[in-house]
Write an enzyme that holds these catalytic residues in place. Structure first.
Site, mmCIF file in Angstrom:
data_model
loop_
_atom_site.group_PDB
_atom_site.id
_atom_site.type_symbol
_atom_site.label_atom_id
_atom_site.label_comp_id
_atom_site.label_asym_id
_atom_site.label_seq_id
_atom_site.Cartn_x
_atom_site.Cartn_y
_atom_site.Cartn_z
ATOM 1 N N HIS A 141 -13.007 147.156 12.222
ATOM 2 C CA HIS A 141 -12.352 145.966 11.690
ATOM 3 C C HIS A 141 -10.847 146.068 11.921
ATOM 4 O O HIS A 141 -10.252 147.131 11.722
ATOM 5 C CB HIS A 141 -12.655 145.809 10.200
ATOM 6 C CG HIS A 141 -14.012 145.245 9.940
ATOM 7 N ND1 HIS A 141 -15.152 145.840 10.398
ATOM 8 C CD2 HIS A 141 -14.416 144.130 9.273
ATOM 9 C CE1 HIS A 141 -16.206 145.131 10.029
ATOM 10 N NE2 HIS A 141 -15.780 144.083 9.350
ATOM 11 N N LYS A 572 -13.227 135.619 -0.256
ATOM 12 C CA LYS A 572 -12.575 134.465 0.381
ATOM 13 C C LYS A 572 -13.232 133.155 -0.078
ATOM 14 O O LYS A 572 -12.570 132.125 -0.226
ATOM 15 C CB LYS A 572 -12.681 134.614 1.899
ATOM 16 C CG LYS A 572 -12.159 133.442 2.718
ATOM 17 C CD LYS A 572 -12.138 133.821 4.190
ATOM 18 C CE LYS A 572 -11.889 132.600 5.073
ATOM 19 N NZ LYS A 572 -13.100 131.943 5.508
#
Length: 915
Positions: A141, A572
């Site tokens: 990531h 999120k």
């Protein structure tokens, strides 16, 4: 000639930091200033000291900021400073833990002693050791902003610092005083003259090599240390018992296999990753065999050795290409001859064309048999310590833990990719006359997929031509088949389905695997990422496990199922509190499935680096899971800058992993509670659900429903520029999307931007309104304070929120929002500031503290010490953001771009996190 001076004249003692770290920080500050002066850049020191004094309430116009080269150099100076401060903090962590010796808290020894005190028997501990599975999983990531060359130099500086007050080693000259400081200075010069930023975006090949760097640097050695810690602690705490210690901690990797939204991860690169992992571990084993050959020079003229070893050596001499010199020279050193045989076989696995190599091992078990043959002979003939400890035992443990694959590679793919490929396959196979599969209802999809799983014939004839969409998906399965054939099934054991919304998303993978001849060859792992999907995880999993076709798959996989929970997208989607509540409830729901079905579930936690993406203390997260839900089986991701922080230094890796192993052991056997007491999870679940709903509403009202929010976000954070940072092969935005709204944005850059502007919003927003409203209800304060006292989950949630609230710096965030003509930007910031004030006040009320992190004083002091030095980086970045729109495209691609990227890297170092 200029007189050298420190960079910022830091005074860490004034902030209450310890004498030991204060000495290191002042030393590094002085060295940086000396080097800048020697490099002819003393003007950076003057400007830096001026900027540290700036009051953010009255941000000045800084004439020097009109020079992009100067801004870049100044940002580099601050970046290097914070990198050095981070190194000093890591060194201090090691020093403090070593000073506590074997009695340090949260160690494996501490955990096992607690088990004995709780009345856990040796037999029960042995059973737990058979059940426990701890699997950290490295990912690529894009959150690591430092190059490997920079990491190497920083680690070397840490070693030099550690040696300053250490006695001179025997390999140093008599006059060794001052050599360590001189070495640190030389390294710092190299660091200053090394380009901080990569010139091009990382490739997948480079990401694979970066992952291998950490395996070689720490993981291959530290993981055996952890098992040795367990063995020693068991022997000490349960001296009346003997234990069999299987592998309890192993590693996996996504690097080279995670293709979700990353078109650069091709099937060919997945094959390359598997080969490179194998090559890396074999290289280490060859080196081990060479070292053992030089160490085990015990002579048969002085001590006997086992007949079985003698027979094995005779077989080796007849079948392996020993040189005549070796046959003669070592004929009375049997262990040397056996180690040579091991080395030749391992080299044969590396290069079959090597004339000095022999036939390779077919499995790690064969290598272990040879090593244990040596170990038994040594133990029986007066060399017990040589057999039980040291390099031989370490080598044996490495082979047990890492096999010939190093770390099992996972494949991850988005569910949409499988559906798109199958739609075209059904047309090519004549099942449909036109693409229509994705238009079917879930029930219709399941009927189609179940029928195909029961049908023994393949959908496509062998060699049938397919388009690129199908080839890209199917070829991954063919890579898996070849890898299992060549390297064994241990090299790749799981296929993760991102954005799992229905049972069909998982059966699609089984159909594709069947098409490639891979039925039952790997685990199919659903990944529940949004809050709604987390809420549906229990019902979907029950539906999945009830299907006869899936039951057959589970039978082939040993009746075990893995479930992955996503922290980034859920946060999120619904904000910090709602995501944590949904994840906690999902764990409880899934535990009920295991209880009801008897099918063991292993939960895979997709944790990120920041609190907003599931970061925080992993051991505390384990201990705060719902009561009865933890059975010893756990996976979790290690991402980006978290990997470099935790795995660059062996003792830091050791501490991180010992805390996790200790927590896992304790969580399997929690302290007894009164039989009539309700578990906190049951007592407070309704309240948590109300808090989560209120928090999610507050969060989504701002982020998804406020029409001015996207304008604010793109003006008051550097999100537009984060995509320029060449730190990973994966795009910042989802394929085919652009910087248009939050739905197109990945969770990592979403977090990254809030870290950069010092709002850290994702780690607390929505919490304030939910807690404040509940505090106003009758008995609300008492209930929340009781939750904070009695409920480990709520304690951990508040601790993580406190950290992000303390790391936030609202005056800086406000400065990012000012200077824009749009009133909407200021209005949105005021909404954020009001929620921050509510969250801070509520947390202090509930925890009964005077200030944030009162119970984590060292962390609080460190944040306050750092804050003034962060301000200049923020000032530079804000200046660049406001100037950006006036620059030509050519200017934006030149020195101004370098300056912007350097401020991003600098703030990442200052905040010790990116996304």
């Amino acid at each position: 000639m200029s007189t050298s001076r420190s960079f910022l004249n830091l005074e860490p003692e004034a902030f209450g930091l310890s004498d030991a770290i204060s000495h290191d920080l002042r030393t590094l500050d002085r060295l940086l200033g000396k080097i800048l002066t020697a490099q002819g850049q003393s003007h950076l020191i003057d400007l830096a000291r001026r900027l540290v004094q700036v009051d953010l309430a009255d941000v000045p116009d800084v004439p020097e900021f009109r020079d992009p080269g100067l801004v870049r150099d100044l940002a580099r100076a601050f970046t290097v400073l914070f990198q050095l401060l981070n190194v000093a903090e890591q060194k201090e962590i090691v020093r403090v833990n070593r000073s506590r010796g074997r009695d340090r808290r949260e160690s494996i020894r501490d955990a096992i002693r607690q088990l004995r005190a709780r009345g856990v028997t040796a037999e029960t501990v042995q059973q737990s050791l058979r059940e426990i599975e701890i699997i950290p999983t490295l990912t690529a990531h894009p959150t690591e902003a430092k190059r490997k060359a920079v990491l190497d130099k920083l680690n070397a500086i840490a070693v030099a610092l550690a040696n300053v007050h250490a006695p001179a080693r025997l390999d140093e000259p008599l006059d060794a005083e001052g050599r360590s400081i001189a070495e640190a200075e030389r390294l710092l010069i190299e660091l200053w003259q090394t380009d901080e930023m990569r010139s091009t975006r990382l490739t997948v090949d480079e990401e694979i090599r970066n992952a291998l760097y950490f395996f070689d640097r720490t993981i291959l050695d530290v993981v055996p240390w952890l098992h040795e810690d367990v063995a020693r602690a068991l022997a000490e705490t349960y001296p009346e018992a003997s234990f069999d210690l299987p592998p309890i901690l192993t590693f996996r990797s996504w690097v080279g296999g995670d293709r979700d939204g990353n078109p650069n991860v091709t099937p060919e690169l997945t094959a390359t990753a598997l080969t490179q992992y194998r090559s890396a571990v074999l290289s280490r084993y060859v080196a081990n065999a060479e070292v053992l050959r030089r160490e085990l020079t015990l002579s048969s003229r002085l001590v006997p050795f086992d007949d079985e070893l003698q027979a094995s050596i005779a077989s080796d001499l007849a079948s392996l290409p020993y040189s005549e010199i070796s046959r003669t020279r070592y004929r009375e050193e049997p262990y040397v001859l056996k180690c040579l045989a091991i080395e030749m076989r391992l080299r044969g696995m590396q290069d079959a064309g090597d004339p000095t190599a022999g036939p390779g091992y077919d499995s790690p078990d064969e290598l272990l048999a040879d090593l244990r043959l040596i170990q038994r002979s040594l133990a029986r003939h007066f060399a017990g310590p040589v057999a039980a400890d040291g390099r031989l035992a370490h080598f044996i443990r490495q082979v047990e833990l890492f096999g010939f694959h190093l770390a099992a590679l996972d494949v991850r793919q988005h569910s949409d990719e499988h559906a798109a490929a199958l739609e075209l396959i059904f047309v090519a196979a004549g099942v449909d006359d036109q693409p229509r599969y994705r238009d079917l209802s879930e029930e219709e999809k399941l009927a189609r997929l179940r029928a195909e799983l029961r049908n023994p014939r393949p959908l496509l004839p062998n060699g049938h031509p397919v388009g690129e969409t199908v080839r890209r998906v199917l070829e991954v399965f063919h890579v898996i088949r070849r890898a299992h054939r060549d390297y064994g099934p241990a090299c790749l054991q799981a296929y993760i389905v991102s954005m799992t919304h229905g049972v069909s998303d998982l059966l699609e993978v089984l159909v594709l695997a069947k098409e490639a001849g891979l039925s039952g060859a790997f685990d199919v792992v659903p990944l529940f990422e949004t809050i709604d999907d987390l809420h549906r995880a229990e019902s979907l999993t029950r539906d999945l496990l009830s299907l006869p076709e899936y039951a057959e798959h589970l039978r082939l996989r040993g009746q075990r199922q893995e479930i992955m929970l996503g922290y980034s997208d859920s946060s999120k989607d619904g904000g910090f509190l709602a995501a944590n509540a949904a994840l906690h409830q999902a764990l409880a729901d899934l535990a009920r499935i295991e209880h009801d079905t008897g099918i063991p579930l292993r939960i895979f936690h997709g944790r990120g680096g920041t609190v907003g993406r599931g970061g925080g203390r992993a051991n505390r997260a384990i201990l705060s899971q719902p009561a009865g839900s933890f059975k010893g089986r756990i996976r979790f991701t290690e991402q980006g800058e978290v990997i470099s922080f935790r795995y660059s230094m062996p003792p830091i890796a050791h501490r991180h992993l010992e805390q996790i192993v200790g927590a896992a052991l304790l969580a399997m056997h929690p302290a007894p509670v009164a039989p009539d007491a309700d578990a906190p999870d049951a007592r407070y679940s309704a309240t948590l659900a109300r808090l989560a709903d209120a928090s999610r509403h507050t969060y989504r009202s701002l982020v998804y429903e406020n029409p001015d929010f996207w304008t604010y976000y793109t003006r008051a954070t550097p999100i537009e520029h984060i995509s320029l940072l060449p730190i990973a092969s994966r795009p910042v935005f989802r394929p085919g999307k652009a910087l248009a709204d939050i739905s197109a944005l990945r969770a990592i850059p979403w977090n990254f931007a809030w870290v950069q502007n010092r709002a850290t919003l994702v780690g607390w927003y929505g919490l304030g309104r939910a807690l404040a409203d509940h505090l106003e209800t009758p008995d609300g304060r008492a209930e929340l304070q009781a939750m904070a006292k009695e409920w480990p989950f709520f304690q951990t949630l508040l601790a993580n929120a406190q950290l992000e609230l303390a790391r936030a710096h609202l005056p800086t965030a406000q400065s990012y929002a000012t200077g824009h003509d749009e009133p909407a930007v200021a209005a949105v910031h005021q909404t954020i500031a009001d929620e921050y004030a509510r969250a801070r006040s509520a947390v202090l009320t509930i925890t009964r503290q005077h200030d944030l992190l009162d119970e984590a004083e060292v962390v609080r002091r460190t944040i306050r010490f750092r804050n003034p030095a962060v301000v200049p980086l923020s000032l530079m970045q804000m200046s660049l953001m406001r100037r950006w729109g006036t620059l030509t495209e050519e200017e934006q691609a030149g020195p101004w771009r370098e300056a912007m990227l350097q401020t991003i890297a600098g703030l990442a170092a200052a905040m010790q996190s990116t996304g």
